[in-house]
Design a protein around this motif. Structure first.
Motif, PDB file in Angstrom:
ATOM      1  N   SER A  85       0.846  -1.193   0.000  1.00 59.04           N
ATOM      2  CA  SER A  85       0.000   0.000   0.000  1.00 59.04           C
ATOM      3  C   SER A  85       0.879   1.240   0.000  1.00 59.04           C
ATOM      4  O   SER A  85       1.901   1.269   0.680  1.00 59.04           O
ATOM      5  CB  SER A  85      -0.877   0.046   1.259  1.00 59.04           C
ATOM      6  OG  SER A  85      -1.745  -1.045   1.303  1.00 59.04           O
ATOM      7  N   VAL A  86       0.472   2.245  -0.757  1.00 57.82           N
ATOM      8  CA  VAL A  86       1.089   3.563  -0.667  1.00 57.82           C
ATOM      9  C   VAL A  86       0.338   4.270   0.450  1.00 57.82           C
ATOM     10  O   VAL A  86      -0.878   4.463   0.364  1.00 57.82           O
ATOM     11  CB  VAL A  86       0.978   4.343  -1.991  1.00 57.82           C
ATOM     12  CG1 VAL A  86       1.474   5.763  -1.820  1.00 57.82           C
ATOM     13  CG2 VAL A  86       1.742   3.635  -3.099  1.00 57.82           C
ATOM     14  N   ILE A  87       1.066   4.610   1.523  1.00 59.60           N
ATOM     15  CA  ILE A  87       0.414   5.165   2.711  1.00 59.60           C
ATOM     16  C   ILE A  87       0.752   6.637   2.963  1.00 59.60           C
ATOM     17  O   ILE A  87       0.147   7.266   3.822  1.00 59.60           O
ATOM     18  CB  ILE A  87       0.764   4.326   3.962  1.00 59.60           C
ATOM     19  CG1 ILE A  87       2.287   4.255   4.163  1.00 59.60           C
ATOM     20  CG2 ILE A  87       0.146   2.940   3.861  1.00 59.60           C
ATOM     21  CD1 ILE A  87       2.714   3.653   5.493  1.00 59.60           C
ATOM     22  N   GLU A  88       1.722   7.164   2.217  1.00 62.44           N
ATOM     23  CA  GLU A  88       2.123   8.564   2.406  1.00 62.44           C
ATOM     24  C   GLU A  88       2.864   9.022   1.152  1.00 62.44           C
ATOM     25  O   GLU A  88       3.480   8.221   0.466  1.00 62.44           O
ATOM     26  CB  GLU A  88       3.070   8.658   3.613  1.00 62.44           C
ATOM     27  CG  GLU A  88       3.521  10.053   3.972  1.00 62.44           C
ATOM     28  CD  GLU A  88       4.494  10.036   5.154  1.00 62.44           C
ATOM     29  OE1 GLU A  88       5.568  10.658   5.023  1.00 62.44           O
ATOM     30  OE2 GLU A  88       4.191   9.407   6.187  1.00 62.44           O
ATOM     31  N   GLY A  89       2.796  10.327   0.870  1.00 61.66           N
ATOM     32  CA  GLY A  89       3.593  10.901  -0.216  1.00 61.66           C
ATOM     33  C   GLY A  89       2.779  11.577  -1.293  1.00 61.66           C
ATOM     34  O   GLY A  89       1.551  11.609  -1.260  1.00 61.66           O
ATOM     35  N   ASP A  90       3.512  12.093  -2.260  1.00 63.08           N
ATOM     36  CA  ASP A  90       2.930  12.897  -3.342  1.00 63.08           C
ATOM     37  C   ASP A  90       1.881  12.156  -4.177  1.00 63.08           C
ATOM     38  O   ASP A  90       0.951  12.776  -4.682  1.00 63.08           O
ATOM     39  CB  ASP A  90       4.032  13.347  -4.315  1.00 63.08           C
ATOM     40  CG  ASP A  90       5.157  14.082  -3.626  1.00 63.08           C
ATOM     41  OD1 ASP A  90       6.213  13.451  -3.456  1.00 63.08           O
ATOM     42  OD2 ASP A  90       4.973  15.243  -3.255  1.00 63.08           O
ATOM     43  N   ALA A  91       2.052  10.849  -4.350  1.00 60.87           N
ATOM     44  CA  ALA A  91       1.139  10.086  -5.203  1.00 60.87           C
ATOM     45  C   ALA A  91      -0.297  10.111  -4.671  1.00 60.87           C
ATOM     46  O   ALA A  91      -1.244   9.895  -5.428  1.00 60.87           O
ATOM     47  CB  ALA A  91       1.613   8.645  -5.342  1.00 60.87           C
ATOM     48  N   LEU A  92      -0.466  10.398  -3.393  1.00 62.38           N
ATOM     49  CA  LEU A  92      -1.816  10.453  -2.818  1.00 62.38           C
ATOM     50  C   LEU A  92      -2.532  11.758  -3.152  1.00 62.38           C
ATOM     51  O   LEU A  92      -3.748  11.843  -3.026  1.00 62.38           O
ATOM     52  CB  LEU A  92      -1.764  10.229  -1.302  1.00 62.38           C
ATOM     53  CG  LEU A  92      -1.189   8.875  -0.875  1.00 62.38           C
ATOM     54  CD1 LEU A  92      -1.135   8.778   0.644  1.00 62.38           C
ATOM     55  CD2 LEU A  92      -1.971   7.726  -1.464  1.00 62.38           C
ATOM     56  N   MET A  93      -1.796  12.752  -3.594  1.00 60.46           N
ATOM     57  CA  MET A  93      -2.329  14.006  -4.141  1.00 60.46           C
ATOM     58  C   MET A  93      -3.322  14.717  -3.221  1.00 60.46           C
ATOM     59  O   MET A  93      -4.217  15.412  -3.699  1.00 60.46           O
ATOM     60  CB  MET A  93      -3.004  13.760  -5.498  1.00 60.46           C
ATOM     61  CG  MET A  93      -2.129  13.080  -6.513  1.00 60.46           C
ATOM     62  SD  MET A  93      -3.036  12.597  -8.006  1.00 60.46           S
ATOM     63  CE  MET A  93      -3.948  11.160  -7.433  1.00 60.46           C
ATOM     64  N   ASN A  94      -3.243  14.505  -1.917  1.00 59.86           N
ATOM     65  CA  ASN A  94      -4.194  15.075  -0.960  1.00 59.86           C
ATOM     66  C   ASN A  94      -5.641  14.721  -1.291  1.00 59.86           C
ATOM     67  O   ASN A  94      -6.565  15.394  -0.864  1.00 59.86           O
ATOM     68  CB  ASN A  94      -4.046  16.608  -0.871  1.00 59.86           C
ATOM     69  CG  ASN A  94      -2.706  17.005  -0.309  1.00 59.86           C
ATOM     70  OD1 ASN A  94      -2.212  16.374   0.621  1.00 59.86           O
ATOM     71  ND2 ASN A  94      -2.115  18.029  -0.873  1.00 59.86           N
ATOM     72  N   ARG A  95      -5.819  13.669  -2.102  1.00 60.54           N
ATOM     73  CA  ARG A  95      -7.164  13.230  -2.480  1.00 60.54           C
ATOM     74  C   ARG A  95      -7.397  11.771  -2.137  1.00 60.54           C
ATOM     75  O   ARG A  95      -8.516  11.298  -2.239  1.00 60.54           O
ATOM     76  CB  ARG A  95      -7.387  13.446  -3.976  1.00 60.54           C
ATOM     77  CG  ARG A  95      -7.327  14.910  -4.363  1.00 60.54           C
ATOM     78  CD  ARG A  95      -7.689  15.141  -5.780  1.00 60.54           C
ATOM     79  NE  ARG A  95      -6.715  14.514  -6.660  1.00 60.54           N
ATOM     80  CZ  ARG A  95      -6.885  14.357  -7.961  1.00 60.54           C
ATOM     81  NH1 ARG A  95      -7.993  14.742  -8.538  1.00 60.54           N
ATOM     82  NH2 ARG A  95      -5.957  13.793  -8.693  1.00 60.54           N
ATOM     83  N   LEU A  96      -6.322  11.080  -1.767  1.00 59.14           N
ATOM     84  CA  LEU A  96      -6.428   9.648  -1.503  1.00 59.14           C
ATOM     85  C   LEU A  96      -5.975   9.313  -0.091  1.00 59.14           C
ATOM     86  O   LEU A  96      -4.998   9.879   0.402  1.00 59.14           O
ATOM     87  CB  LEU A  96      -5.566   8.852  -2.495  1.00 59.14           C
ATOM     88  CG  LEU A  96      -5.916   9.019  -3.972  1.00 59.14           C
ATOM     89  CD1 LEU A  96      -4.839   8.405  -4.845  1.00 59.14           C
ATOM     90  CD2 LEU A  96      -7.262   8.383  -4.270  1.00 59.14           C
ATOM     91  N   GLU A  97      -6.680   8.383   0.532  1.00 61.03           N
ATOM     92  CA  GLU A  97      -6.258   7.878   1.829  1.00 61.03           C
ATOM     93  C   GLU A  97      -5.079   6.929   1.632  1.00 61.03           C
ATOM     94  O   GLU A  97      -4.088   6.978   2.343  1.00 61.03           O
ATOM     95  CB  GLU A  97      -7.416   7.135   2.485  1.00 61.03           C
ATOM     96  CG  GLU A  97      -7.056   6.501   3.812  1.00 61.03           C
ATOM     97  CD  GLU A  97      -8.172   5.628   4.347  1.00 61.03           C
ATOM     98  OE1 GLU A  97      -7.846   4.559   4.891  1.00 61.03           O
ATOM     99  OE2 GLU A  97      -9.349   6.009   4.226  1.00 61.03           O
TER     100      GLU A  97
END
Length: 159
Positions: A85-97
């Motif tokens: 799981s990607v849990i932190e960082g730019d890829a979450l774009m402040n739109r994804l948990e």
């Protein structure tokens, strides 16, 4: 929260055991070596590489992203399954948990492998996901896999 699921397949001429070892078991060293312009480094923040391990992936100079943190969810060497799981960082774009990835390598009839991947994007609130952004990310991931294949073909004694 919404959940958006995407599936993809990448076919490679590299047998599953060799590709799994290079790309997933030794990926922290292998991928930055093969594509340093895309992935600058991978460091383990917590754990020993198995389930529960947290890794920080720092992207290369030309990337739109700076870093992400992955959490290894499952690692099955016998069945060539890797989940994270990607849990932190730019890829979450402040739109994804979070984003989860379930990857399985299967043998193909020609001696190579088929990489089947399912990704799930968990949105914050009722935010919608742009399919073009997802498609662009999938193309980059496929490019990493193809770069790994090219390296392994050019270096048959590796792994």
């Amino acid at each position: 929260m919404g959940v958006f699921t995407y599936e993809s397949e990448v076919i490679t001429s590299i047998p599953p055991a060799k590709m799994f070892k290079a790309f997933f078991l030794d990926g922290d060293k292998f991928i930055p070596k093969v594509v340093p312009q895309a992935i600058k480094s991978v460091e383990i923040i917590e754990g020993s590489g198995g389930p529960g391990t947290i890794k920080k992936v720092t992207f290369g100079e030309g990337s739109q992203l700076n870093y992400v943190k992955h959490k290894v969810e499952a690692l099955d060497e016998e069945n060539f399954v890797y989940s994270y799981s990607v849990i932190e960082g730019d890829a979450l774009m402040n739109r994804l948990e979070k984003i989860t990835y379930d990857v399985k390598l299967e043998a193909s009839p020609d001696g190579g492998s088929i990489c089947k991947s399912t990704s799930k994007y968990y949105t914050l609130g009722d935010i919608e996901i742009n399919e073009e952004e997802i498609k662009a990310g999938k193309e980059k991931a496929s490019g990493l896999f193809k770069a790994a294949e090219a390296y392994l073909l050019a270096n048959p004694d590796a792994y």
